[in-house]
Design a protein around this motif. Structure first.
Motif, PDB file in Angstrom:
ATOM      1  N   ASN A   1      -5.591  -3.859   0.074  1.00  0.00           N
ATOM      2  CA  ASN A   1      -5.140  -2.453  -0.182  1.00  0.00           C
ATOM      3  C   ASN A   1      -5.675  -2.663  -1.171  1.00  0.00           C
ATOM      4  O   ASN A   1      -4.927  -2.236  -3.113  1.00  0.00           O
ATOM      5  CB  ASN A   1      -3.341  -2.609  -0.061  1.00  0.00           C
ATOM      6  N   PRO A   2      -6.809  -1.991  -2.002  1.00  0.00           N
ATOM      7  CA  PRO A   2      -7.191  -1.591  -3.369  1.00  0.00           C
ATOM      8  C   PRO A   2      -6.548  -0.222  -4.159  1.00  0.00           C
ATOM      9  O   PRO A   2      -6.661  -0.650  -4.860  1.00  0.00           O
ATOM     10  CB  PRO A   2      -8.500  -0.796  -3.163  1.00  0.00           C
ATOM     11  N   ASN A   3      -5.358   0.441  -3.329  1.00  0.00           N
ATOM     12  CA  ASN A   3      -4.651   0.897  -3.964  1.00  0.00           C
ATOM     13  C   ASN A   3      -2.913   0.776  -4.736  1.00  0.00           C
ATOM     14  O   ASN A   3      -2.944   1.046  -4.719  1.00  0.00           O
ATOM     15  CB  ASN A   3      -4.025   1.890  -3.401  1.00  0.00           C
ATOM     16  N   ALA A   4      -3.476  -1.135  -4.560  1.00  0.00           N
ATOM     17  CA  ALA A   4      -2.224  -2.004  -5.231  1.00  0.00           C
ATOM     18  C   ALA A   4      -1.933  -2.097  -6.784  1.00  0.00           C
ATOM     19  O   ALA A   4      -0.936  -2.357  -6.955  1.00  0.00           O
ATOM     20  CB  ALA A   4      -2.186  -3.221  -4.375  1.00  0.00           C
TER      21      ALA A   4
ATOM     22  N   ALA B   1       5.347   1.163  10.768  1.00  0.00           N
ATOM     23  CA  ALA B   1       5.467   1.505   9.336  1.00  0.00           C
ATOM     24  C   ALA B   1       4.534  -0.634   8.393  1.00  0.00           C
ATOM     25  O   ALA B   1       4.943  -0.951   9.420  1.00  0.00           O
ATOM     26  CB  ALA B   1       6.530   1.240   9.315  1.00  0.00           C
ATOM     27  N   GLN B   2       3.567   0.161   7.393  1.00  0.00           N
ATOM     28  CA  GLN B   2       2.893  -1.097   6.896  1.00  0.00           C
ATOM     29  C   GLN B   2       3.769  -1.073   5.645  1.00  0.00           C
ATOM     30  O   GLN B   2       3.006  -0.340   4.554  1.00  0.00           O
ATOM     31  CB  GLN B   2       2.153  -0.751   6.120  1.00  0.00           C
ATOM     32  N   PRO B   3       4.618  -1.326   5.101  1.00  0.00           N
ATOM     33  CA  PRO B   3       5.734  -1.364   3.740  1.00  0.00           C
ATOM     34  C   PRO B   3       4.380  -2.286   2.777  1.00  0.00           C
ATOM     35  O   PRO B   3       4.498  -3.177   3.805  1.00  0.00           O
ATOM     36  CB  PRO B   3       6.856  -1.961   4.138  1.00  0.00           C
ATOM     37  N   LEU B   4       4.804  -1.788   2.454  1.00  0.00           N
ATOM     38  CA  LEU B   4       3.917  -3.360   0.538  1.00  0.00           C
ATOM     39  C   LEU B   4       4.572  -3.536   0.314  1.00  0.00           C
ATOM     40  O   LEU B   4       5.325  -3.453  -0.628  1.00  0.00           O
ATOM     41  CB  LEU B   4       3.194  -1.946   0.038  1.00  0.00           C
ATOM     42  N   SER B   5       4.874  -5.058   0.139  1.00  0.00           N
ATOM     43  CA  SER B   5       5.978  -5.784  -0.052  1.00  0.00           C
ATOM     44  C   SER B   5       5.921  -7.166  -0.215  1.00  0.00           C
ATOM     45  O   SER B   5       5.147  -7.854   0.122  1.00  0.00           O
ATOM     46  CB  SER B   5       7.304  -5.286   0.525  1.00  0.00           C
ATOM     47  N   ARG B   6       6.507  -7.834  -0.240  1.00  0.00           N
ATOM     48  CA  ARG B   6       6.248  -8.695  -0.004  1.00  0.00           C
ATOM     49  C   ARG B   6       6.624  -9.812   0.607  1.00  0.00           C
ATOM     50  O   ARG B   6       6.370 -10.929   1.653  1.00  0.00           O
ATOM     51  CB  ARG B   6       7.771 -10.191  -1.129  1.00  0.00           C
ATOM     52  N   ALA B   7       7.555  -9.219   1.520  1.00  0.00           N
ATOM     53  CA  ALA B   7       7.740  -9.608   3.547  1.00  0.00           C
ATOM     54  C   ALA B   7       5.490  -8.976   3.756  1.00  0.00           C
ATOM     55  O   ALA B   7       5.308  -8.849   3.580  1.00  0.00           O
ATOM     56  CB  ALA B   7       8.477  -8.189   4.096  1.00  0.00           C
TER      57      ALA B   7
END
Length: 931
Positions: A87-90, A313-319
Motif C-alpha cells: 500500500n504505497p498510500n501508507a 473491507a481492507q482496513p489499514l491497521s495492525r490487524a
C-alpha cells in the motif's frame, strides 16, 4: 538493480505494492543456467512475519558472481509471489523535484538499500546505505515507484513496480539501463511493514541537500543515521501498513524469481529463485464480503439495468488484512432473466481483442460494451475504471462477460460467466480465480435502456438474491450474502398485476388484395402487451374460402425438418434445409419487454401430415442474436381442413417459452404468406372474421378475431354445367333395374364458386331399399368414415388448387331422417367429406341437396353411382321409353343462381326408343278396343 541507469526520467504511475521495491534489485538465490553470462552467486529473502495478511518488514539481498568480468548487468527483473502486495498510500510520497534536489521528506522513506559494486579495483566494493523513498511519479505501465540515490556516486535509481496482469497479478520490478562503467555486484533492500512505526526512527534519514544526499557512504547499515545525528526522527504519521502477506495457506513456500541480462549477451538470462516462507496464522484472518444489488427499473416485465456492488473491507491497521475474494457466485432471483434484445446489434469482444495473457491494454469494440465498472482498493489513490463487454462465446460457455478496468499501470481483465437455468432462465454470475490482491470494492453497472441486459420479473414483490463468496484463505469459510431486489410497479408505471396476469392478445390479419377470387398475399400479426401472460398455445381459424393453391408446391421433407432442428442458426441462414419449392412465406417474431423488442426472422414452408392433419406449415427460424447462436428453432403448425366447407384451422405447436436459457417473452408474431398464386380469396363477400384462440402460460384462454371480407363478388360470372349419363350394361335401362349413372359437374375458371347444389331426379328413379342392408350410420361416418360398409359409388374431383385428384367412395348414411344422406369421401392431399340431403318432393321426385360446398373452384367433379346388386337407384320405368330429365339448381357463393335441365344420356338409341314407343301405343289401342 537500477544502479546507474542514465535514464533519469523519474516518471511514475500510481502506487501499488512498494513492498516489492525490496526486490527491485533482484531477489534470486539459485544458480543461473549454464548458458548465463552473469551468474548469481547468492540470494536471500527474509520477512519479519509470515502471518496471513500480515504486514512484515521485507528484506532481500543478492550478489553477482563476476560483476563486470567480463560482462556487466544491464537489467534486473524481479517477480514476487502472487499475493505479496502493498500500500504505497501508507505514507506520503516524495515529489519528483524534491527527489532531484535530494531533499525528500523523512516521512516519505519506505525502507533502506545497501549497494555494492565493482569499483576502485574492488569487485565487491561497499558504496553504502541509502534511504528508499516512495516517489510521486506516474508513468504509463507502472503502479508504483521506489527510488534512492546511490551513495558516493550520487546516481538516482528508480525501481518501477508493475502488476503482472497478464498472468497471476503478482508484482514485478524491472530495472533497466544499469551503468556498465561501475558494474553492480550486489544489493540488499529492506522495505518496512509499517514505515511510520517508531522502531524505524533510528534508520529514518532527514532530507539531504543538492550534491549531499541522505545516506551512509561506506556503511552496510542505516544505523549511521543515528550516529550522525539525523536520527532518531519521528515520521509524525498514523501507522498504516505498507506491505501485505499472501492469504493462501497451503503450508508450502512461495517462489521469488530473479532474471539478469547483460549488455554483452542480452539473449542469455541468468535465472535464480528463492523461497518466500509459507504463510502461517491463517485462522487470524477474517473474511466478510457484503453484496449489494439493485435493478434500475422498478417495473415488472420490463427491460432494466443492474447494479452490483461487492465490498470486502481492507482496513489499514495492525490487524491482518482480511482475505481477498477468490471466487463469487451471484444468483439473481427467478424471474430476472436475460432480455432477448440485449444482444441485438451487439458484437462480441474476442479473447485476442481483450489481450488476455498480456499486460497490453484491451481493445474491445464499443459495439460489445454493455456496462461500466470500477474497482477500488486502499492501495491506489483512485479507482480502476473500465467497461463490461460481451465476451466471445466459447464451447460450453455461451455467455461470458469481460470486465476490463485500467489505471495506475494496471490492466485488469476479469472474465465472468453467466449461466442461465435452461428451464427457468434464472441467472447466476460466476467469477473464479479473482486476483489475489487487496481489492476492496467492485462496482458493476449494466446499462439500462430498452436494450438493457436484464428483463425484470413479472410480479411485484421483494426478491432475494443468493450469493456465495470463497476466500483465498482456505481456512476461512465461504460466506453468503442475501441482498434484495424489489418490483413495485406494473409495466409502463401501471398498477401491479393481480394474482393472475391479464391475457388479451390482439390480432390483425387479412389479404393485401381484397378482390374476390383473386390471388393475394396474406399477412397476420398477433400482439401481446408487457405484463400479460406469455403465449403458450395458439390456433387460427380462417373464414371459408380463404384458402391456398397447392398446385406445383413441394413439401419440406421430415428429414429436412429434422436436419434444420439439429443445426446452428448461422448454418441454416446460409444453407436452408428445406427446398425452395416448398417456401411460401416468412415469419417475424418480436421477443422481449419494452419498446424495442428483439426481432428474429424465419421462413415458412409447406410440409406434409402432422398430428393428424393432412398438411402442415413448418416455421424455421435461425435463432441468432448478435454474437449468440441459439441453433435453429422449428415450430410446426398443423393445417386442418374442415371436411364440409374446407375452411382451414391452423393449430401451432406450443410456442417456445425459453431458448438457450433466455425466456423469450414473445411480444409479436408476424406471418407473411407471399408466394405468388398461393393464397386465394373467397368469392363470398359476406362479412367474416379470421378467428384465433390463445392460451396463456397461466392457463387463461382468450378468443380474439380480425375482421375480414372481400369485395366485387357480384362482378364474378357464374355458369356451372352438369351432365348425366348411364354407364354399364344396356339391360340396366329396364324397369326395376338398378342403373349405373355418372354425374359430371364442371365449373369455369374465374367464376364464382358454388355454394350449394340441388339435383331433382324424375320419377323414373327411386332409392332401391333392397340394397340398403349394409348402410353406414351417422356415428360410423363421424368415427370411421364408413369403413367396412357397402359403398354406393365412387367420387372424384380435379380442382385447380391441387396437383392430384381427390378420390374415394360414396356412401348412403342413415340417422338423418326418413331418407339416407349421401356422404362423399374425397381423399388425397386433403380430405373432404361433402354431404347431400335427400327428400321426396312433388309427389315422389327424389331431391338431393348439397347444402354446403367449399368456397373453392371445383373444376371437375364426378360421381359414379353403382348399378346392379350394389345399385342405390332403381328404375321405376324403362328409361328408354321416354326422355329422362334431371333438374339442377345452382347457387353461387356470390348469391347468383342458375337452373339447368339435364337430359340423362341413357344410350338407348332412336330406333329402340321408337319401337318401344310404337309397341306401347299398339298395346294401348288393343286394350281400348281401337283398330
Amino acid at each position: 538493480m537500477s544502479f546507474a541507469g542514465r535514464n533519469r526520467e523519474l516518471r511514475m504511475t500510481a502506487k501499488f505494492a512498494p513492498m516489492l521495491a525490496v526486490c527491485a534489485f533482484a531477489l534470486a538465490v539459485a544458480a543461473a543456467p549454464a548458458a548465463a553470462t552473469e551468474p548469481v552467486s547468492s540470494f536471500g529473502v527474509t520477512t519479519s512475519s509470515t502471518a496471513a495478511g500480515g504486514h512484515p518488514d521485507l528484506s532481500a539481498s543478492f550478489a553477482l558472481e563476476e560483476p563486470g568480468s567480463p560482462e556487466a548487468a544491464e537489467s534486473v527483473t524481479v517477480n514476487l509471489p502472487r499475493g505479496v502486495f502493498g500500500n504505497p498510500n501508507a505514507i506520503p510520497t516524495c515529489d519528483v523535484s524534491d527527489f532531484a534536489l535530494m531533499q525528500c521528506p523523512a516521512n516519505t522513506q519506505a525502507g533502506t538499500v545497501t549497494i555494492r559494486a565493482n569499483y576502485s579495483g574492488d569487485p565487491d566494493y561497499l558504496l553504502g546505505t541509502a534511504p528508499a523513498y516512495d516517489l510521486d511519479v506516474q508513468v504509463e505501465g507502472e503502479t508504483a515507484r521506489l527510488a534512492f540515490i546511490v551513495p558516493q556516486l550520487n546516481i538516482p535509481i528508480a525501481v518501477p513496480i508493475q502488476v503482472r496482469t497478464g498472468s497471476d497479478y503478482g508484482l514485478r520490478m524491472t530495472v533497466a539501463g544499469i551503468t556498465q562503467l561501475i558494474p553492480v555486484a550486489g544489493a540488499k533492500m529492506t522495505v518496512w511493514g509499517f514505515p511510520a512505526e517508531t522502531k524505524n526512527d533510528i534508520e529514518r534519514f532527514l532530507p539531504g541537500s543538492p550534491g549531499n544526499p541522505a545516506g551512509c557512504p561506506g556503511s552496510a547499515s542505516a544505523l549511521c543515521a543515528s550516529n550522525n545525528g539525523q536520527a532518531p526522527h519521528d515520521a509524525n504519521l498514523v501507522e498504516q501498513p505498507f506491505t501485505d502477506n499472501p492469504s493462501v495457506c497451503t503450508g508450502k513456500p512461495l517462489t521469488v524469481s530473479l532474471d539478469v541480462r547483460t549488455y554483452q549477451d542480452p539473449t542469455q538470462v541468468s535465472h535464480a529463485e528463492d523461497q518466500y516462507p509459507p504463510t502461517t496464522d491463517c485462522d487470524a484472518q477474517t473474511f466478510k464480503p457484503v453484496l449489494g444489488t439493485g435493478l434500475t427499473s422498478k417495473e415488472a416485465d420490463s427491460p432494466s439495468g443492474l447494479d452490483i456492488t461487492l465490498t470486502a473491507a481492507q482496513p489499514l491497521s495492525r490487524a491482518p488484512t482480511p482475505s481477498s475474494i477468490r471466487s463469487a457466485d451471484v444468483t439473481l432471483p427467478e424471474g430476472v432473466s436475460i432480455n432477448p434484445d440485449a444482444a441485438d446489434g451487439q458484437t462480441a469482444c474476442t479473447d485476442e481483442e481483450a489481450n488476455f495473457g498480456s499486460q497490453a491494454p484491451a481493445h474491445c469494440p464499443d459495439s460489445s460494451k454493455i456496462g461500466r465498472m470500477d474497482i477500488r482498493t486502499p492501495a491506489l489513490i483512485g479507482p480502476l475504471t473500465g467497461s463490461i463487454y460481451i465476451g466471445e462465446p466459447a464451447p460450453g460457455d455461451q455467455y461470458r462477460l469481460f470486465m476490463i478496468a485500467s489505471g495506475f499501470g494496471i490492466e485488469s481483465k476479469i472474465v465472468a460467466d453467466v449461466r442461465p437455468d435452461p428451464a427457468t432462465g434464472r441467472l447466476t454470475f460466476s467469477v473464479d480465480e479473482l486476483p489475489e490482491v487487496p481489492f476492496e470494492q467492485f462496482n458493476l453497472h449494466i446499462f439500462a435502456s430498452d436494450r438493457g441486459l436484464i428483463a425484470t420479473p413479472t410480479r411485484c414483490k421483494i426478491y432475494l438474491v443468493d450469493s456465495v463468496f470463497s476466500p483465498w484463505n482456505a481456512r476461512q469459510a465461504s460466506q453468503t450474502s442475501q441482498p434484495v431486489l424489489s418490483i413495485s410497479e406494473g409495466p409502463g408505471g401501471r398498477p401491479c398485476p393481480g394474482q393472475v396476469h391479464p391475457f388479451s392478445p390482439r390480432l390483425i390479419a387479412g389479404t393485401a388484395n381484397p378482390l374476390a377470387g383473386d390471388f393475394s398475399a396474406f399477412s397476420l400479426k398477433l400482439d401481446r402487451d408487457d405484463g400479460d401472460q406469455f403465449l403458450r398455445d395458439l390456433n387460427f381459424t380462417m373464414p371459408p374460402g380463404l384458402t391456398g393453391s397447392l398446385r406445383g408446391i413441394g413439401y419440406c421433407s421430415e428429414e429436412a425438418i429434422r436436419q434444420a432442428a439439429a443445426q446452428l442458426g448461422r448454418t441454416e441462414e446460409r444453407y436452408p434445409s428445406c427446398r425452395g419449392s416448398s417456401l411460401i412465406g416468412t415469419s417475424n417474431v418480436a421477443a422481449g419487454p419494452g419498446n424495442h423488442p428483439f426481432h428474429v426472422v424465419g421462413k415458412v414452408y409447406l410440409a406434409g401430415p402432422f398430428k393428424g392433419a393432412p398438411l402442415s406449415l413448418v416455421v424455421i427460424t435461425p435463432a441468432v442474436a448478435g454474437p449468440y447462436d441459439y441453433g435453429t428453432q422449428v415450430v410446426r403448425v398443423a393445417i386442418h381442413v374442415d371436411p364440409l366447407d374446407a375452411h382451414v384451422k391452423a393449430v401451432s405447436d406450443t410456442v417456445p417459452a425459453i431458448i438457450g436459457g433466455v425466456p423469450i417473452r414473445m411480444r409479436t408474431i408476424k406471418v407473411n404468406i407471399d408466394r405468388p398464386n398461393f393464397m386465394i380469396n373467397p368469392t363470398n363477400c359476406a362479412e367474416s372474421n379470421i378467428a384465433s384462440q390463445g392460451i396463456g402460460d397461466e392457463g387463461s384462454v382468450a378468443d380474439f378475431a380480425s375482421y375480414f371480407h372481400v369485395v366485387n363478388c357480384a362482378d364474378l360470372k357464374f355458369k356451372p354445367r352438369m351432365t348425366v349419363r348411364r354407364i354399364g350394361a344396356r339391360k340396366a335401362t329396364g324397369r326395376s333395374k338398378d342403373p349405373s349413372l355418372r354425374f359430371e359437374l364442371r365449373t369455369r375458371h374465374g367464376d364464382a364458386n358454388l355454394k350449394s347444389l340441388a339435383v331433382t331426379l324424375p320419377k323414373a328413379f327411386a332409392i332401391d331399399q333392397r340394397h340398403l342392408g349394409n348402410i353406414c350410420s351417422k356415428a360410423e361416418l363421424e368415427a370411421e368414415s364408413c369403413t367396412g360398409r357397402q359403398a354406393i359409388g365412387t367420387v372424384e374431383t380435379r380442382t385447380p388448387l391441387l396437383d392430384r385428384p381427390l378420390r374415394g367412395p360414396a356412401y348412403a348414411v342413415s340417422g338423418f331422417g326418413k331418407l339416407p344422406r349421401l356422404a362423399f369421401i374425397l381423399d388425397g392431399q386433403v380430405r373432404l367429406v361433402p354431404q347431400a340431403e335427400s327428400t321426396s318432393v312433388n309427389g315422389g321426385h327424389l331431391k338431393t341437396v348439397v347444402p354446403v360446398i367449399p368456397d373453392a373452384p371445383v373444376g371437375y367433379f364426378k360421381l359414379d353411382l353403382y348399378g346392379g346388386k350394389q345399385g342405390y337407384l332403381v328404375n321405376t320405368r324403362d328409361l328408354c321409353a321416354s326422355p329422362t330429365n334431371i333438374k339442377v339448381h345452382y347457387t353461387g357463393q356470390n348469391g347468383k343462381t342458375l337452373k339447368q335441365t339435364v337430359k340423362v344420356k341413357t344410350g338407348c338409341g332412336k330406333a329402340q326408343a321408337q319401337r318401344k314407343r310404337h309397341g306401347q301405343r299398339g298395346s294401348q289401342h288393343l286394350r281400348r278396343g281401337l283398330p
